[in-house]
Design an enzyme around this catalytic site. Structure first.
Site, PDB file in Angstrom:
ATOM      1  N   HIS A 132       0.866  -1.192   0.000  1.00  0.00           N
ATOM      2  CA  HIS A 132       0.000   0.000   0.000  1.00  0.00           C
ATOM      3  C   HIS A 132       0.904   1.245   0.000  1.00  0.00           C
ATOM      4  CE1 HIS A 132      -3.434   2.442   0.314  1.00  0.00           C
ATOM      5  NE2 HIS A 132      -3.826   2.200   1.548  1.00  0.00           N
ATOM      6  N   GLN A 135      -0.263   4.987   1.005  1.00  0.00           N
ATOM      7  CA  GLN A 135      -0.462   5.265   2.423  1.00  0.00           C
ATOM      8  C   GLN A 135       0.854   5.682   3.090  1.00  0.00           C
ATOM      9  OE1 GLN A 135      -3.572   5.153   4.167  1.00  0.00           O
ATOM     10  NE2 GLN A 135      -2.305   6.310   5.599  1.00  0.00           N
ATOM     11  N   ASP A 220      -2.532  -1.508  12.131  1.00  0.00           N
ATOM     12  CA  ASP A 220      -3.530  -1.611  11.053  1.00  0.00           C
ATOM     13  C   ASP A 220      -4.487  -2.724  11.480  1.00  0.00           C
ATOM     14  OD1 ASP A 220      -4.858  -1.537   8.572  1.00  0.00           O
ATOM     15  OD2 ASP A 220      -3.270  -2.573   7.484  1.00  0.00           O
ATOM     16  N   CYS A 260      -3.627   3.658   9.422  1.00  0.00           N
ATOM     17  CA  CYS A 260      -4.039   4.109   8.079  1.00  0.00           C
ATOM     18  C   CYS A 260      -5.546   4.275   7.950  1.00  0.00           C
ATOM     19  CB  CYS A 260      -3.509   3.153   7.030  1.00  0.00           C
ATOM     20  SG  CYS A 260      -4.207   1.487   7.104  1.00  0.00           S
TER      21      CYS A 260
HETATM   22  N1  NVA Z   1      -4.435  -3.815   5.501  1.00  0.00           N
HETATM   23  C1  NVA Z   1      -5.693  -3.186   5.170  1.00  0.00           C
HETATM   24  C2  NVA Z   1      -5.490  -1.760   4.792  1.00  0.00           C
HETATM   25  C3  NVA Z   1      -6.755  -0.997   4.485  1.00  0.00           C
HETATM   26  C4  NVA Z   1      -6.500   0.407   4.036  1.00  0.00           C
HETATM   27  C5  NVA Z   1      -6.381  -3.964   4.065  1.00  0.00           C
HETATM   28  O1  NVA Z   1      -5.712  -4.391   3.125  1.00  0.00           O
HETATM   29  O2  NVA Z   1      -7.600  -4.159   4.154  1.00  0.00           O
HETATM   30  N1   CP Z   2      -6.261   3.887   4.319  1.00  0.00           N
HETATM   31  C1   CP Z   2      -6.966   3.608   3.200  1.00  0.00           C
HETATM   32  O1   CP Z   2      -6.426   3.210   2.154  1.00  0.00           O
HETATM   33  O2   CP Z   2      -8.302   3.846   3.323  1.00  0.00           O
HETATM   34  P1   CP Z   2      -9.457   3.406   2.298  1.00  0.00           P
HETATM   35  O3   CP Z   2      -9.523   1.906   2.318  1.00  0.00           O
HETATM   36  O4   CP Z   2     -10.687   4.067   2.834  1.00  0.00           O
HETATM   37  O5   CP Z   2      -9.093   3.899   0.919  1.00  0.00           O
END
Ligand code: NVA
Ligand code: CP
Length: 301
Positions: A132, A135, A220, A260
């Site tokens: 990600h 972020q 997270d 995040c």
């Molecule tokens: N680790 C989480 C981050 C969400 C922004 C996911 O992948 O769902």
């Molecule tokens: N942190 C983040 O990526 O949030 P969303 O899943 O709302 O985009």
């Protein structure tokens, strides 16, 4: 024609480029706050392909493109021909013949790599199962705003060794900080990525030991998108890694903490820390907008 720059992982940037994007993000935030127009890209279009849910990523990219003078298209993967099996390479070729930039949020990381390979315009990873990077642009902007450069600092990742954790590992190498991952056995980050960064990254299973002298604590969700059915088992395994006041008090004085979002209160983070008046978590969320505008400028040139 030379192939475009992409941001599939932070490893697509040098440390200098990462720092330049942060500096520009801070400038763009100030311009936006003071109401100075910076619409450098009239007519430019960003296509956003989402195979997973999103609040921040969607809104920050869409608003960011408008503030830069362009526009953004929201494409739910399921509602495009991708959802009916059109090859990702064909989709990439067609989309990139019409738009100036593409952002994708999807499952397998290989999908964004395949998309980028076939795309004639820059591709941004808006989250995959493995990384990600956007972020991290926002998280690091937030750190730089509050504390200055992060070089040489000690950052502790708490909980699941997931996509965010992997991007913290990449950030540790690029920005030259120490990363300690505090996670239960079976939930470690990717072993090859840890090994490749073994001079910067250590895994310490005891959370209280891990946070000693830490300057930044980050967590997270325990079950990422697509892992919902594992939620119960993960919650049991990760309960000792909750980011809460007693743990924060064992870190260095003045340590910051981040998440995040979306957050699950009293799971990976306490309600009390989420409600704290001096948390930087809301700056971190807002900085998605500014950091990604700086990224878009970087990619569009
Ligand atoms: N680790 C989480 C981050 C969400 C922004 C996911 O992948 O769902
Ligand atoms: N942190 C983040 O990526 O949030 P969303 O899943 O709302 O985009």
């Amino acid at each position: 024609m030379s192939s475009p720059r992409h941001l599939l992982t932070l490893a697509d940037l040098t440390g200098d480029e990462f720092r330049r994007i942060i500096t520009r993000a801070i400038e763009l935030k100030a311009l936006q706050r003071e109401g100075t127009a910076h619409a450098r890209y009239p007519g430019k279009v960003l296509a956003m392909v989402f195979a997973k849910a999103s609040t921040r990523t969607r809104v920050s990219f869409e608003v960011g493109m408008r503030q830069l003078g362009g526009s953004a298209l929201f494409l739910s993967a399921a509602d495009t021909q991708l959802g009916r099996g059109e090859p990702i390479e064909d989709t990439a070729r067609v989309l990139s013949s019409m738009v100036d930039l593409v952002m994708i949020r999807t499952h397998e990381h290989a999908s964004v790599e395949r998309f980028a390979e076939a795309s004639s315009v820059p591709v941004i990873n808006g989250l995959t199962d493995d990384f990600h990077p956007c972020q991290l642009l926002a998280d690091m902007q937030t750190w730089f705003e509050h504390r200055g450069d992060i070089r040489g600092r000690r950052v502790v990742w708490l909980g699941d060794g997931n996509n965010m954790c992997h991007s913290y590992i990449n950030a540790a190498r690029l920005l030259d900080f120490e990363l300690v991952v505090a996670c239960p056995s079976g939930y470690e980050p990717d072993a090859a990525l840890v090994e490749a960064n073994s001079d910067r990254v250590t895994i310490i299973s005891n959370p209280e030991e891990a946070v000693r002298d830490a300057d930044l604590l980050v967590t997270d969700v325990w079950a990422s998108m697509g892992q919902e059915e594992e939620h119960r088992a993960r919650s049991v395994a990760m309960a000792p890694y909750q980011l809460n006041r007693p743990l924060l008090e064992k870190a260095a004085p003045g340590a910051l903490y981040m998440h995040c979002l979306p957050a699950h209160r009293d799971e990976e983070i306490s309600t009390e820390l989420m409600a704290s008046a001096d948390t930087v978590i809301w700056d971190e969320a807002e900085n998605r907008l500014h950091a990604q505008k700086a990224l878009i400028e970087f990619l569009l040139g």
